[in-house]
Design an enzyme around this catalytic site. Sequence first.
Site, short mmCIF file in Angstrom:
data_model
loop_
_atom_site.label_atom_id
_atom_site.label_comp_id
_atom_site.label_asym_id
_atom_site.label_seq_id
_atom_site.Cartn_x
_atom_site.Cartn_y
_atom_site.Cartn_z
N ASP A 35 0.83 -1.20 0.00
CA ASP A 35 0.00 0.00 0.00
C ASP A 35 0.87 1.25 0.00
O ASP A 35 1.92 1.30 0.67
CB ASP A 35 -0.91 0.03 1.24
CG ASP A 35 -1.86 -1.14 1.29
OD1 ASP A 35 -2.32 -1.56 0.21
OD2 ASP A 35 -2.14 -1.63 2.39
N ASP A 41 1.22 7.67 8.15
CA ASP A 41 1.47 6.25 8.42
C ASP A 41 2.82 6.08 9.11
O ASP A 41 2.96 5.36 10.09
CB ASP A 41 1.51 5.45 7.10
CG ASP A 41 0.14 5.18 6.51
OD1 ASP A 41 -0.78 4.88 7.28
OD2 ASP A 41 0.01 5.27 5.28
N GLU A 64 2.07 -3.41 10.57
CA GLU A 64 1.65 -3.54 9.17
C GLU A 64 2.59 -2.78 8.24
O GLU A 64 2.72 -3.11 7.07
CB GLU A 64 0.23 -3.01 9.00
CG GLU A 64 -0.30 -3.16 7.59
CD GLU A 64 -1.57 -2.37 7.36
OE1 GLU A 64 -2.63 -2.85 7.79
OE2 GLU A 64 -1.50 -1.29 6.75
N GLU A 65 3.25 -1.78 8.77
CA GLU A 65 4.12 -0.92 7.95
C GLU A 65 5.53 -1.48 7.78
O GLU A 65 6.34 -0.89 7.07
CB GLU A 65 4.20 0.47 8.58
CG GLU A 65 2.87 1.16 8.75
CD GLU A 65 2.13 1.38 7.44
OE1 GLU A 65 2.81 1.62 6.41
OE2 GLU A 65 0.89 1.31 7.43
N ASP A 83 -1.76 -2.14 13.39
CA ASP A 83 -1.88 -1.26 12.24
C ASP A 83 -1.93 0.15 12.83
O ASP A 83 -2.92 0.54 13.44
CB ASP A 83 -3.17 -1.56 11.47
CG ASP A 83 -3.30 -0.73 10.20
OD1 ASP A 83 -2.55 0.25 10.05
OD2 ASP A 83 -4.17 -1.05 9.37
N LEU A 85 -2.18 3.19 11.64
CA LEU A 85 -3.15 4.17 11.15
C LEU A 85 -3.95 3.54 10.01
O LEU A 85 -3.66 3.75 8.84
CB LEU A 85 -2.45 5.45 10.69
CG LEU A 85 -3.37 6.67 10.53
CD1 LEU A 85 -4.05 7.02 11.85
CD2 LEU A 85 -2.59 7.86 10.02
N ASP A 86 -4.96 2.80 10.37
CA ASP A 86 -5.82 2.16 9.39
C ASP A 86 -6.71 3.19 8.71
O ASP A 86 -7.28 4.06 9.35
CB ASP A 86 -6.70 1.11 10.09
CG ASP A 86 -7.57 0.34 9.13
OD1 ASP A 86 -7.04 -0.53 8.45
OD2 ASP A 86 -8.78 0.64 9.06
N GLU A 227 -5.42 -6.72 11.45
CA GLU A 227 -6.79 -6.22 11.29
C GLU A 227 -7.84 -7.29 11.59
O GLU A 227 -8.76 -7.05 12.38
CB GLU A 227 -6.98 -5.73 9.84
CG GLU A 227 -6.05 -4.59 9.47
CD GLU A 227 -5.92 -4.37 7.97
OE1 GLU A 227 -5.88 -3.20 7.54
OE2 GLU A 227 -5.84 -5.37 7.21
#
Length: 283
Positions: A35, A41, A64-65, A83, A85-86, A227
């Site tokens: 992404d 983020d 997630e990053e 995560d 900053l979803d 998530e």
Amino acid sequence: MTEIINSIQKIAVEIKDAIKTKDTGKVESLNSSGDIQVKLDVISDEIVERHLLKTSSVIEIISEEKEDAMPANPNGKYFVAYDPLDGSSLIDVDLSVGSIFGIYKGGYSGENIVAAVYIVYGPRVEMVVARDTVELFRLNEETNEFEFVKELRLEEKGKILGPGGTQKYWYPYHKEMIDNFFKDGYRLRYSGGMVPDLHQILLKGGGLFAYPGTEDKPKGKLRKLFEVFPFAYVYNKAGGLAVDGKNDLLDLDIDGYHDTTPCFFGSNYEIKKVLKTYEGAEK
């Protein structure tokens, strides 16, 4: 566990301030899931990392990053997948976004999750904590403290529908199921942000959030550790159900940190409809 939740509260306050004041532009990079990252983020990830790495009960974290996990305290006993900053792509249009935390004991898997926390950054900042029960807290911005509001429980049936995924690539049986929900009077409530959409269903008492496998993404888009498992834990503890179309989401194995799955979260009535639809599709 209390120490981790206290750290998450501090994280939430810092991210809330960053959302209000920092640059919302994109950076020239992709995260580990492919992404496009926005600057927030990266900033949010740094905030979470800084707090969790010094939390004594945390042995390891995975974002997630990032591609790989990071060691924290060797004497800790909890693994945290998050995560930071979803829904960050919604920030430039000023819609609600969130942070998600899955807390695991004994390693990363659905069966090992022992608590989940998520934050909603909207007109008000709210935190939901799932352990034995699911509790809602709201940030008092004068004191920067989270105050208990109420326990959350899903009703047997709802009226809200959040259908994710690109409709062009939906399988016919999935499209028919979604169309039938609308024919039954369900209201469309989908922002493209997992946290606010699932939060709305939870606070309104029920409904269905669906992010299926599609022709272009048979394994879905949403990531299990960061998530799917945390929200599955929340919904199960709130009296609802969370499945991949056939199985309980928390029964699934993982194939790498960034593994994805189709996922459906909701009240019992809606999830039973999902299971019936997907069982029929296999025949």
